[in-house]
Design a protein around this motif. Sequence first.
Motif: not given
Length: 138
Positions: A53-59, A80-83, A38-44, A34-36
Amino acid sequence: MKYTIQKAVSGDFDQVVETTIGALKDEEFGVLCDIDVQATLEDKIGEEFRRYRILGACNPALAHEGLNEEIELGALLPCNVIVYETDDGEVMVSAVDPQQLVGIADNEALDSIANEVHDRFERVLASVADELDSSTEA
């Protein structure tokens, strides 16, 4: 080329993320990451960005089946599923279209798996929209 399936939904961003994770679980997908963004770009890099948010989904069962057919498929997993918040203030839920994704592998044995994942993602998007629409009506 269109490479996602998507649906605009109503609701609080965090509620949409949680509803999406629940709908994925109902379709037997786990969220491996679960990659945020917004927070990552602000931090980095100190840049502001919309909520994203990027959700790495796997069945696991479908991933196992796919990997047995095409060992290099792991380079395309998880799906990937994004919101994210749109410029208009809506929240969009979008999933990679597995039919497009596995098309680059050029392996017909993956077609039925891609179709199954596509159908499940369509149900996830419909479920998220239905659940959030019914909660805003209450």
